[in-house]
Motif scaffolding. Sequence first.
Motif, PDB file in Angstrom:
ATOM      1  N   GLU A 177       0.822  -1.208   0.000  1.00  0.00           N
ATOM      2  CA  GLU A 177       0.000   0.000   0.000  1.00  0.00           C
ATOM      3  C   GLU A 177       0.862   1.266   0.000  1.00  0.00           C
ATOM      4  O   GLU A 177       0.548   2.234  -0.687  1.00  0.00           O
ATOM      5  CB  GLU A 177      -0.937   0.015   1.219  1.00  0.00           C
ATOM      6  N   VAL A 178       1.962   1.255   0.749  1.00  0.00           N
ATOM      7  CA  VAL A 178       2.855   2.412   0.763  1.00  0.00           C
ATOM      8  C   VAL A 178       3.514   2.565  -0.613  1.00  0.00           C
ATOM      9  O   VAL A 178       3.675   3.676  -1.119  1.00  0.00           O
ATOM     10  CB  VAL A 178       3.898   2.313   1.894  1.00  0.00           C
ATOM     11  N   HIS A 179       3.861   1.447  -1.233  1.00  0.00           N
ATOM     12  CA  HIS A 179       4.429   1.481  -2.583  1.00  0.00           C
ATOM     13  C   HIS A 179       3.433   2.135  -3.554  1.00  0.00           C
ATOM     14  O   HIS A 179       3.798   3.032  -4.333  1.00  0.00           O
ATOM     15  CB  HIS A 179       4.778   0.072  -3.033  1.00  0.00           C
ATOM     16  N   GLU A 180       2.183   1.714  -3.503  1.00  0.00           N
ATOM     17  CA  GLU A 180       1.165   2.294  -4.378  1.00  0.00           C
ATOM     18  C   GLU A 180       0.949   3.780  -4.058  1.00  0.00           C
ATOM     19  O   GLU A 180       0.832   4.602  -4.961  1.00  0.00           O
ATOM     20  CB  GLU A 180      -0.158   1.547  -4.248  1.00  0.00           C
ATOM     21  N   PHE A 181       0.918   4.119  -2.765  1.00  0.00           N
ATOM     22  CA  PHE A 181       0.710   5.506  -2.367  1.00  0.00           C
ATOM     23  C   PHE A 181       1.848   6.394  -2.866  1.00  0.00           C
ATOM     24  O   PHE A 181       1.617   7.497  -3.355  1.00  0.00           O
ATOM     25  CB  PHE A 181       0.570   5.605  -0.842  1.00  0.00           C
ATOM     26  N   THR A 182       3.090   5.904  -2.776  1.00  0.00           N
ATOM     27  CA  THR A 182       4.214   6.717  -3.261  1.00  0.00           C
ATOM     28  C   THR A 182       4.195   6.825  -4.784  1.00  0.00           C
ATOM     29  O   THR A 182       4.602   7.850  -5.337  1.00  0.00           O
ATOM     30  CB  THR A 182       5.579   6.184  -2.781  1.00  0.00           C
ATOM     31  N   SER A 183       3.726   5.803  -5.456  1.00  0.00           N
ATOM     32  CA  SER A 183       3.584   5.900  -6.915  1.00  0.00           C
ATOM     33  C   SER A 183       2.579   6.988  -7.268  1.00  0.00           C
ATOM     34  O   SER A 183       2.792   7.779  -8.194  1.00  0.00           O
ATOM     35  CB  SER A 183       3.138   4.564  -7.508  1.00  0.00           C
ATOM     36  N   ARG A 184       1.489   7.046  -6.511  1.00  0.00           N
ATOM     37  CA  ARG A 184       0.503   8.108  -6.727  1.00  0.00           C
ATOM     38  C   ARG A 184       1.099   9.464  -6.369  1.00  0.00           C
ATOM     39  O   ARG A 184       0.827  10.463  -7.028  1.00  0.00           O
ATOM     40  CB  ARG A 184      -0.751   7.839  -5.898  1.00  0.00           C
ATOM     41  N   SER A 185       1.908   9.499  -5.313  1.00  0.00           N
ATOM     42  CA  SER A 185       2.573  10.747  -4.922  1.00  0.00           C
ATOM     43  C   SER A 185       3.480  11.235  -6.036  1.00  0.00           C
ATOM     44  O   SER A 185       3.568  12.429  -6.307  1.00  0.00           O
ATOM     45  CB  SER A 185       3.405  10.560  -3.651  1.00  0.00           C
ATOM     46  N   LYS A 186       4.157  10.294  -6.684  1.00  0.00           N
ATOM     47  CA  LYS A 186       5.068  10.678  -7.774  1.00  0.00           C
ATOM     48  C   LYS A 186       4.291  11.294  -8.929  1.00  0.00           C
ATOM     49  O   LYS A 186       4.712  12.293  -9.507  1.00  0.00           O
ATOM     50  CB  LYS A 186       5.880   9.486  -8.249  1.00  0.00           C
ATOM     51  N   SER A 187       3.121  10.726  -9.249  1.00  0.00           N
ATOM     52  CA  SER A 187       2.343  11.294 -10.351  1.00  0.00           C
ATOM     53  C   SER A 187       1.767  12.657  -9.963  1.00  0.00           C
ATOM     54  O   SER A 187       1.645  13.541 -10.808  1.00  0.00           O
ATOM     55  CB  SER A 187       1.236  10.343 -10.798  1.00  0.00           C
ATOM     56  N   THR A 188       1.450  12.856  -8.685  1.00  0.00           N
ATOM     57  CA  THR A 188       0.901  14.128  -8.230  1.00  0.00           C
ATOM     58  C   THR A 188       1.980  15.182  -8.063  1.00  0.00           C
ATOM     59  O   THR A 188       1.837  16.320  -8.498  1.00  0.00           O
ATOM     60  CB  THR A 188       0.167  13.950  -6.881  1.00  0.00           C
ATOM     61  N   HIS A 189       3.084  14.834  -7.401  1.00  0.00           N
ATOM     62  CA  HIS A 189       4.117  15.804  -7.052  1.00  0.00           C
ATOM     63  C   HIS A 189       5.331  15.778  -7.983  1.00  0.00           C
ATOM     64  O   HIS A 189       6.189  16.653  -7.891  1.00  0.00           O
ATOM     65  CB  HIS A 189       4.606  15.556  -5.620  1.00  0.00           C
ATOM     66  N   GLY A 190       5.413  14.788  -8.854  1.00  0.00           N
ATOM     67  CA  GLY A 190       6.603  14.618  -9.686  1.00  0.00           C
ATOM     68  C   GLY A 190       6.880  15.749 -10.648  1.00  0.00           C
ATOM     69  O   GLY A 190       8.020  16.000 -11.006  1.00  0.00           O
ATOM     70  N   GLY A 191       5.842  16.458 -11.075  1.00  0.00           N
ATOM     71  CA  GLY A 191       6.037  17.542 -12.028  1.00  0.00           C
ATOM     72  C   GLY A 191       6.362  18.876 -11.394  1.00  0.00           C
ATOM     73  O   GLY A 191       6.532  19.871 -12.087  1.00  0.00           O
ATOM     74  N   VAL A 192       6.450  18.906 -10.069  1.00  0.00           N
ATOM     75  CA  VAL A 192       6.731  20.158  -9.366  1.00  0.00           C
ATOM     76  C   VAL A 192       8.241  20.364  -9.315  1.00  0.00           C
ATOM     77  O   VAL A 192       8.957  19.578  -8.699  1.00  0.00           O
ATOM     78  CB  VAL A 192       6.132  20.134  -7.940  1.00  0.00           C
ATOM     79  N   ASP A 193       8.712  21.396  -9.988  1.00  0.00           N
ATOM     80  CA  ASP A 193      10.154  21.634 -10.088  1.00  0.00           C
ATOM     81  C   ASP A 193      10.810  21.956  -8.755  1.00  0.00           C
ATOM     82  O   ASP A 193      11.929  21.535  -8.493  1.00  0.00           O
ATOM     83  CB  ASP A 193      10.439  22.774 -11.065  1.00  0.00           C
ATOM     84  N   ILE A 194      10.131  22.728  -7.924  1.00  0.00           N
ATOM     85  CA  ILE A 194      10.748  23.190  -6.672  1.00  0.00           C
ATOM     86  C   ILE A 194      10.647  22.175  -5.545  1.00  0.00           C
ATOM     87  O   ILE A 194      11.260  22.339  -4.511  1.00  0.00           O
ATOM     88  CB  ILE A 194      10.132  24.525  -6.215  1.00  0.00           C
ATOM     89  N   GLY A 195       9.864  21.136  -5.716  1.00  0.00           N
ATOM     90  CA  GLY A 195       9.662  20.165  -4.653  1.00  0.00           C
ATOM     91  C   GLY A 195       8.552  20.621  -3.725  1.00  0.00           C
ATOM     92  O   GLY A 195       8.161  21.778  -3.709  1.00  0.00           O
ATOM     93  N   THR A 196       8.032  19.685  -2.986  1.00  0.00           N
ATOM     94  CA  THR A 196       6.916  19.935  -2.084  1.00  0.00           C
ATOM     95  C   THR A 196       7.336  19.612  -0.664  1.00  0.00           C
ATOM     96  O   THR A 196       7.917  18.548  -0.416  1.00  0.00           O
ATOM     97  CB  THR A 196       5.703  19.061  -2.483  1.00  0.00           C
TER      98      THR A 196
END
Length: 146
Positions: free
Chosen positions: A62-81
């Motif tokens: 579940e954490v693996h899936e959640f981080t994959s979703r996090s990557k799709s949500t936050h991955g395009g943010v240049d400055i980081g979150t």
Amino acid sequence: MPVSLTIIPELNLVHIIYSGQVTPKELFEETQACYQRPEYKPGMAEVSDFFQVTSFEIGYDEVHEFTSRSKSTHGGVDIGTDICLVGSTKVSEPAILMYEGMIAAKEIPIRLHVLPGYPEALAVLNLPEDSLKYFPEGCHTERHLL
């Protein structure tokens, strides 16, 4: 409800309160619904509150899936979150450690801060102490530390 999300546009922040027994279903549904709201902007900081969690029914998959979703949500943010996790307990610590490790392994642009409380989160996010007024009353118990 085990996961409660509030977007605070005045602070450019998402506030999440976890309570009771948190399962993958609530975690995935609530966070994805938040990211679909029109007032959500990519790159918004997040403060996640774990003080009221009694159990985390979340394992490696579940954490693996959640981080994959996090990557799709936050991955395009240049400055980081910036994501601040407050109130880590023995119950939430294993899930937090897995999340932290997977963020690093997947090179997701998230700066994760595991903190004891709200005063530290406000400091990390460089928010003034009067920012606490935007958080629910139950989050004000550490006001004296500001």
